[in-house]
Design an enzyme around this catalytic site. Structure first.
Site, PDB file in Angstrom:
ATOM      1  NE  ARG A 127      56.880  18.374 -33.676  1.00  0.00           N
ATOM      2  CZ  ARG A 127      58.210  19.233 -33.656  1.00  0.00           C
ATOM      3  NH1 ARG A 127      58.857  19.423 -32.752  1.00  0.00           N
ATOM      4  NH2 ARG A 127      58.672  19.720 -35.228  1.00  0.00           N
ATOM      5  NE  ARG A 135      56.138  23.396 -38.354  1.00  0.00           N
ATOM      6  CZ  ARG A 135      57.642  23.423 -38.303  1.00  0.00           C
ATOM      7  NH1 ARG A 135      57.995  23.691 -37.033  1.00  0.00           N
ATOM      8  NH2 ARG A 135      58.155  23.218 -39.204  1.00  0.00           N
TER       9      ARG A 135
HETATM   10  P1  AMP Z   1      61.641  25.104 -39.629  1.00  0.00           P
HETATM   11  O1  AMP Z   1      60.728  25.794 -38.883  1.00  0.00           O
HETATM   12  O2  AMP Z   1      63.059  25.887 -39.470  1.00  0.00           O
HETATM   13  O3  AMP Z   1      61.994  23.786 -39.461  1.00  0.00           O
HETATM   14  O4  AMP Z   1      61.362  25.280 -41.052  1.00  0.00           O
HETATM   15  C1  AMP Z   1      60.239  24.912 -41.730  1.00  0.00           C
HETATM   16  C2  AMP Z   1      60.576  24.924 -43.342  1.00  0.00           C
HETATM   17  O5  AMP Z   1      60.301  26.430 -43.603  1.00  0.00           O
HETATM   18  C3  AMP Z   1      61.257  24.317 -43.968  1.00  0.00           C
HETATM   19  O6  AMP Z   1      61.113  23.013 -44.345  1.00  0.00           O
HETATM   20  C4  AMP Z   1      61.746  25.118 -45.129  1.00  0.00           C
HETATM   21  O7  AMP Z   1      60.828  24.889 -46.186  1.00  0.00           O
HETATM   22  C5  AMP Z   1      61.444  26.690 -44.801  1.00  0.00           C
HETATM   23  N1  AMP Z   1      62.548  27.213 -44.267  1.00  0.00           N
HETATM   24  C6  AMP Z   1      62.826  27.744 -43.034  1.00  0.00           C
HETATM   25  N2  AMP Z   1      64.273  28.268 -42.855  1.00  0.00           N
HETATM   26  C7  AMP Z   1      64.733  28.236 -44.141  1.00  0.00           C
HETATM   27  C8  AMP Z   1      65.803  28.606 -44.670  1.00  0.00           C
HETATM   28  N3  AMP Z   1      66.748  29.291 -43.845  1.00  0.00           N
HETATM   29  N4  AMP Z   1      65.987  28.245 -45.699  1.00  0.00           N
HETATM   30  C9  AMP Z   1      65.176  27.796 -46.722  1.00  0.00           C
HETATM   31  N5  AMP Z   1      63.854  27.481 -46.407  1.00  0.00           N
HETATM   32  C10 AMP Z   1      63.670  27.582 -45.030  1.00  0.00           C
END
Ligand code: AMP
Length: 191
Positions: A127, A135
């Site tokens: 990716r 990202r």
């Molecule tokens: P994601 O897009 O769900 O993979 O999230 C990307 C990043 O956002 C993660 O690696 C965390 O740093 C933060 N993040 C997203 N959702 C959460 C959550 N429920 N609790 C804590 N950090 C979060």
């Protein structure tokens, strides 16, 4: 219907959530998307969250639970919700139980999309190569950290939901379509 899509980073939760949104009109509540929106807007929360996200660590429960609480209130009239990337630890899982209880709503199912770590690392490397605008937390080093956080914190919520009889596991190493069909079968949605 209220479901949680659960699984390691790169398991395809977002893709599967998109499909369920299109097909069944559920609202997707992705805490990752909410945080990226805050980063794009340049809010104080966004600035603070970005540093944590770039390290592959978890943003504070207080911020995350506050965001979810607000969204649930804003979209309270919806047909149903898909939680994507939330809850990520036991504190968040318990807070969600309370939030839903207060709204007189019930969680139906937790779908665990399971994928081997080696496959996830391959996927994320590809990716990063393919996407020019990958990202900033989508690189192999941060992914390894995010996987570690997943195994150390997020996986610990599995017993919470299996005790409630709500957990189902699907094989995330199959094709996107196959995974989608398996999810729908578990949700008993007729297509
Ligand atoms: P994601 O897009 O769900 O993979 O999230 C990307 C990043 O956002 C993660 O690696 C965390 O740093 C933060 N993040 C997203 N959702 C959460 C959550 N429920 N609790 C804590 N950090 C979060």
């Amino acid at each position: 219907m209220i479901i949680i899509l659960f699984g390691p980073p790169g398991a395809g939760k977002g893709t599967q959530a998109d499909n369920l949104v299109k097909k069944f009109g559920l609202i997707q509540l992705s805490t990752g998307d909410m945080l990226r929106e805050a980063i794009e807007k340049g809010t104080q929360l966004g600035i603070e969250a970005k540093a944590v996200m770039d390290r592959g660590e978890l943003v504070s429960d207080q911020i995350i639970i506050g965001m979810i609480k607000e969204k649930l209130k804003e979209k309270s009239g919806s047909k149903g919700f898909i939680f994507d990337g939330f809850p990520r630890n036991i504190e968040q899982a318990k807070a969600l139980d309370v939030l839903l209880d207060n709204l007189n709503k019930k969680l139906d199912k937790v779908i665990e999309i399971s994928v081997n770590d080696e496959i996830l690392i391959d996927r994320i490397k590809n990716r990063a190569k393919e996407m020019k605008d990958a990202r900033s937390d989508d690189n192999a080093d941060v992914l390894v950290k995010r996987l570690k956080v997943y195994h150390q914190n997020t996986e610990k919520i599995i017993p919470h939901y299996s005790k409630q009889g709500k957990l189902v596991k699907v094989d995330g190493m199959n094709s996107i379509n196959e995974v989608g069909q398996e999810i729908e079968k578990n949700l008993k949605i007729e297509t």
